[in-house]
Design an enzyme around this catalytic site. Sequence first.
Site, PDB file in Angstrom:
ATOM      1  N   GLN A 150       0.813  -1.212   0.000  1.00 52.91           N
ATOM      2  CA  GLN A 150       0.000   0.000   0.000  1.00 52.91           C
ATOM      3  C   GLN A 150       0.846   1.261   0.000  1.00 52.91           C
ATOM      4  OE1 GLN A 150      -2.255   1.137   3.649  1.00 52.91           O
ATOM      5  NE2 GLN A 150      -4.065   0.914   2.358  1.00 52.91           N
ATOM      6  N   GLY A 151       0.573   2.159  -0.938  1.00 56.50           N
ATOM      7  CA  GLY A 151       1.261   3.444  -1.008  1.00 56.50           C
ATOM      8  C   GLY A 151       0.331   4.593  -0.695  1.00 56.50           C
ATOM      9  N   SER A 153       0.351   6.320   2.988  1.00 62.57           N
ATOM     10  CA  SER A 153       0.937   7.219   3.995  1.00 62.57           C
ATOM     11  C   SER A 153       2.152   7.956   3.448  1.00 62.57           C
ATOM     12  CB  SER A 153       1.346   6.421   5.237  1.00 62.57           C
ATOM     13  OG  SER A 153       0.232   5.816   5.847  1.00 62.57           O
ATOM     14  N   SER A 185       3.891  -1.800   4.554  1.00 59.52           N
ATOM     15  CA  SER A 185       4.093  -3.173   5.023  1.00 59.52           C
ATOM     16  C   SER A 185       4.431  -4.086   3.847  1.00 59.52           C
ATOM     17  CB  SER A 185       2.823  -3.697   5.707  1.00 59.52           C
ATOM     18  OG  SER A 185       2.488  -2.923   6.825  1.00 59.52           O
ATOM     19  N   GLU A 268      -9.991  -2.329   4.948  1.00 58.41           N
ATOM     20  CA  GLU A 268      -8.871  -2.437   5.878  1.00 58.41           C
ATOM     21  C   GLU A 268      -9.348  -2.365   7.319  1.00 58.41           C
ATOM     22  OE1 GLU A 268      -4.510  -0.382   6.311  1.00 58.41           O
ATOM     23  OE2 GLU A 268      -6.211   0.963   6.144  1.00 58.41           O
TER      24      GLU A 268
END
Length: 422
Positions: A150-151, A153, A185, A268
Amino acid sequence: MLSCLQLIIHWGVSEMRLDLGPELEVFRDELRAWIEDNRLDGLEDLDERAVYFAGVGLSGRAADAYRQWSERLLAARLICPQWPEEVGGRGLTGLHMAIVNEEFHRARVPRVSRGMGESLVGPSVIVHGTEEQKAHFLARIISGQDRYCQGFSEPDHGSDLAGVETRGVVDGDEIVITGQKVWTSGAHLANWLFVLCRTDPDVPKHQGLSYVLVPMKENGIEIRPLRQATGASGFSQEYISGARAPLFNVIGGLNNGWRVAMTTLGNERGGQATTQHLRYEREFCDLVDEARKRGRTDDPVVRQKLAWAFSDVEIMRYQGLRLLSTLAAQREPGPGASVAKLFWSEYHKRLGEIAMGVLGAEGMLAGADSSGDGYRPGRWQSTFIASRAGTIFSGTSQIQRNIIGERVLGLPKEPSTGGNDT
């Protein structure tokens, strides 16, 4: 002597379940029979992280067991089974998936997951993607060919997701992305990154975002691991310098990424509250066995703390049953995800403290890392250190308490500073 888990099963606790009606109980019996007919030796010891990322890093006997088990699951459509049948799943409901998770756990075999591809990217593509995008991307997730991280933050924005500064510029039939992401992550195990980037800086921040699926290999993405307190590097930061993706990879259309991101975050934060207790039940039993080996189970204080932990795991079980009954009645679950997230994260933090008490003075010592660089904490030391992160990621405990206070108890809203827009 029976282990803790054997005793729980003997007492019948693990079989305590809601009567979901004859159709679902037939499904449970059929699934249980399928698992028994198809299980393989060596599945119990597969690394959970490797299973999450399509077997990356496995070798030898473990790799063979994973490959054969995955092939059998694929043939039975038991990978991404909650997805609609027309895109390769089985169209299983939340109630069916609770049974799937329970039965795989009971049999001590892994329910092979496609990680964020299955739980976050796939549902977003199903809701917002074109038919061509569904046909292309979903099959590659199910097969394990594409592994996502996941991109979202970024270093300077905390929980203000809509404030992302990573830029996306259209160049012909491609989009070129430049910026920085952090707290990613499993980036070192993934080969695709789903990115929220700003494609129109001249409109209000929620309106100028796009959701893009970006290949990572040799595409201007530098991954730098972040060393954690445990000594591991499960998170990374990414420096993106002109990474390219076809416009075909923009899900939901240009400048419509906020809607897609909200679908992703909904999946999520929803989690698997109906079966959340399963992983903690096994961990609790392992801690009881550890205490027994160390002769600590005769200590009344240790026994009291272990009894507290068992009670909380059972509360998680009943929370899951309540949610299942809500789903079975086709009612909205309400703020149950926030209640579950707050409960399990605070429980796990305290369990880590109990585990350190079981270890005693030995808990202050960590072994040397095999590379000679740093240290390598043991299992319970890692639980103690890492469990604090659970009270922060996917919504901090403070945020969850605010949600519960405002939306359940009707308390006045917290004064807003204008920073938290997710």
